[in-house]
Write an enzyme that holds these catalytic residues in place. Structure first.
Site, PDB file in Angstrom:
ATOM      1  N   GLU A  72       3.356   6.859 -10.725  1.00 41.04           N
ATOM      2  CA  GLU A  72       3.772   6.080  -9.593  1.00 41.04           C
ATOM      3  C   GLU A  72       5.208   6.376  -9.257  1.00 41.04           C
ATOM      4  O   GLU A  72       6.098   6.199  -9.813  1.00 41.04           O
ATOM      5  CB  GLU A  72       3.805   4.634  -9.877  1.00 41.04           C
ATOM      6  CG  GLU A  72       2.187   4.148 -10.576  1.00 41.04           C
ATOM      7  CD  GLU A  72       1.453   3.880  -9.518  1.00 41.04           C
ATOM      8  OE1 GLU A  72       1.893   4.082  -8.545  1.00 41.04           O
ATOM      9  OE2 GLU A  72       0.249   3.676  -9.785  1.00 41.04           O
ATOM     10  N   HIS A  97      -5.747   7.782  -3.932  1.00 41.33           N
ATOM     11  CA  HIS A  97      -5.824   6.609  -3.182  1.00 41.33           C
ATOM     12  C   HIS A  97      -5.488   7.314  -1.773  1.00 41.33           C
ATOM     13  O   HIS A  97      -3.993   7.541  -1.713  1.00 41.33           O
ATOM     14  CB  HIS A  97      -4.917   5.472  -3.712  1.00 41.33           C
ATOM     15  CG  HIS A  97      -5.769   4.928  -5.054  1.00 41.33           C
ATOM     16  ND1 HIS A  97      -4.876   4.183  -6.112  1.00 41.33           N
ATOM     17  CD2 HIS A  97      -7.030   4.661  -5.391  1.00 41.33           C
ATOM     18  CE1 HIS A  97      -5.765   3.905  -6.898  1.00 41.33           C
ATOM     19  NE2 HIS A  97      -7.040   4.176  -6.577  1.00 41.33           N
ATOM     20  N   HIS A 125       0.555   8.836  -7.711  1.00 41.12           N
ATOM     21  CA  HIS A 125       0.027   7.673  -6.956  1.00 41.12           C
ATOM     22  C   HIS A 125       1.377   6.886  -6.289  1.00 41.12           C
ATOM     23  O   HIS A 125       2.630   7.625  -6.383  1.00 41.12           O
ATOM     24  CB  HIS A 125      -0.500   6.404  -7.878  1.00 41.12           C
ATOM     25  CG  HIS A 125      -1.736   6.797  -8.323  1.00 41.12           C
ATOM     26  ND1 HIS A 125      -2.897   5.945  -7.944  1.00 41.12           N
ATOM     27  CD2 HIS A 125      -2.390   7.945  -9.238  1.00 41.12           C
ATOM     28  CE1 HIS A 125      -4.055   6.507  -8.459  1.00 41.12           C
ATOM     29  NE2 HIS A 125      -3.705   7.607  -9.092  1.00 41.12           N
ATOM     30  N   GLU A 148      -1.972   6.044  -0.466  1.00 41.01           N
ATOM     31  CA  GLU A 148      -0.787   6.574  -1.312  1.00 41.01           C
ATOM     32  C   GLU A 148      -0.636   7.912  -1.027  1.00 41.01           C
ATOM     33  O   GLU A 148      -0.906   8.765  -1.624  1.00 41.01           O
ATOM     34  CB  GLU A 148      -0.846   5.936  -2.757  1.00 41.01           C
ATOM     35  CG  GLU A 148      -1.381   4.669  -2.969  1.00 41.01           C
ATOM     36  CD  GLU A 148      -1.729   4.151  -4.469  1.00 41.01           C
ATOM     37  OE1 GLU A 148      -1.709   5.169  -5.527  1.00 41.01           O
ATOM     38  OE2 GLU A 148      -2.512   3.272  -4.569  1.00 41.01           O
TER      39      GLU A 148
END
Length: 439
Positions: free
Chosen positions: A274, A76, A183, A79
């Site tokens: 994440e 992404h 991410h 990110e």
């Protein structure tokens, strides 16, 4: 550019645009050609190269017994922390090779592939905002982490974006064993499955894979090596995650995700990491994020040595491709098979396991082995298999079409409709039983 000036370049802990990142990767490859190899796996929609730097004792080619590992960042575009940390990781590994025992053993025992940015177009269009979505998608406005073939849904009519096709092609050229996808927007280690068709995999709100014990171990390895992730509540606006980990589907269902695709079709166990509450945090926060994640990134890489590995050979001692290697009690949607070098890798926790190997024209072999904890020794257990020729004729173990040739989405007619896991399992068991009756 000298090695020292390369390292100074990254000490600034800033966000480097695509041209700066490309120049850094080319310079580090030119400066350290013995342990690095730089290549592009394809291009983005706007024509930016998807650069991968390979690090290891033999970076230009695979060597038998040396597992392939990869990190992917910036899927992404907004990110951005993963992109920064992977460049920092390259700097850390290359600057400490031969002087730091851990780094040296990591690069001597595995071949490490790093794709700092899978979505450079999205990154270039991003705004430096914490939680907004500007730059998340690729140039065509597509979320790349919803664009892969899905084991639980038919997606044959979906067009694969250039960046996704590049990764799918990449997975066919290397036999990756372990991977992580970086991410931002939370602090948690997420593991497969990300999706479900509400079949037998759905248990208590979680979508459980056959290798769930290994995935939980891998996720906890990262979370407990991270300075904060294991606490489970690092972000003020995020839910609490026990041990800092989550089953992907339990968090939220995600069709077309990259980690499920890696696991089901590429035999590569992948996590989604994440790593920051803020997707595009101020540069002043980057040193702290690197310090929090560095030990976890290194510890996770070492887990590529879990389990068992080996070469399957025919009755003449020749390595064979596509021999089916199964672990009793683990009915994978697509059975794990030997690669073009006759090699197999199975990530397993310490314990006793029964391994079954099937190959056309040869007797099915079943071995019980005891697997130690490989990461401490920087090597999985080596268990080579020499098959015996069978006097009875037998046909190849036919795998479902979607296991052997995943849908690239170039044309709607390129691939058959994907089947749910229960159908895959039934077909596989039936065909293996037929093979046993004939052998």
């Amino acid at each position: 550019m000298s090695l020292s000036s390369l390292f100074v370049f990254l000490e600034k802990f800033g966000y480097h645009n695509s041209m700066e990142m490309e120049q850094y990767l080319k310079d580090i490859n030119r400066t350290l050609p013995d342990i690095t190899h730089l290549h592009s796996i394809g291009q983005s929609v706007e024509g930016r190269e998807l650069w991968v730097l390979i690090l290891g004792q033999h970076p230009r080619e695979h060597r038998t017994g040396i597992p392939e590992f990869k990190y992917v960042g910036n899927m992404h575009g907004n990110e951005a922390v993963g992109r920064v940390l992977l460049l920092q990781l390259i700097d850390y590994l290359t600057s400490r090779y031969l002087s730091d025992p851990l780094v040296t053993r990591l690069l001597n025992s595995s071949r490490v592939h790093i794709l700092p940015s899978m979505n450079p177009d999205g990154f270039e269009s991003s705004a430096r905002e914490c939680m907004y979505t500007k730059g998340r998608y690729n140039k065509n406005g597509v979320d790349l982490n919803r664009n892969f073939p899905d084991a639980f849904e038919s997606t044959t009519d979906q067009k694969r974006e250039k960046e996704v096709r590049a990764v799918m092609d990449w997975l066919q050229t290397e036999s990756f064993v372990l991977s992580a996808n970086l991410h931002g927007g939370a602090v948690v280690a997420s593991y497969p499955y990300d999706n479900s068709n509400r079949g037998s995999e759905l248990q208590g709100g979680l979508s459980i894979s056959p290798d769930d014990d290994v995935f939980v171990h891998l996720a906890k390895t990262y979370s407990y090596s991270h300075s904060e992730m294991h606490s489970g509540n690092s972000c003020y606006d995020s839910q609490d995650f026990s041990h800092g980990i989550t089953n992907g589907y339990h968090w939220y269902p995600l069709p077309g995700g990259m980690q499920d695709y890696n696991y089901v079709w590429a035999q590569c166990l992948e996590l989604t990491l994440e790593i920051s509450c803020c997707k595009y945090p101020p540069e002043a926060q980057l040193p702290g994020l690197w310090a929090a994640n560095k030990p976890a990134l290194l510890a996770y890489m070492q887990q590529v040595h879990l389990g068992v590995k080996g070469v399957v050979m025919d009755s003449y001692g020749k390595p064979v491709q596509n021999a089916v290697v199964e672990v009793a009690g683990r009915r994978n949607v697509c059975p794990f098979r030997t690669d073009r070098n006759g090699e197999y890798y199975r990530l397993l926790l310490p314990g006793n396991y029964t391994i079954k190997v099937t190959y056309p024209g040869h007797k099915t072999l079943t071995h019980t082995i005891r697997v130690p904890y490989g990461p401490d020794a920087f090597s999985a257990l080596t268990h080579n298999v020499l098959l015996q020729h069978s006097d009875y004729s037998s046909t190849a173990t036919q795998l479902p079409q979607s296991c052997t040739t995943p849908d690239l989405g170039i044309q709607e007619s390129d691939s058959a409709t994907l089947l749910p896991p229960s159908v895959f399992t039934a077909l596989t068991l039936f065909l293996l039983q037929r093979l046993l009756m004939l052998s």
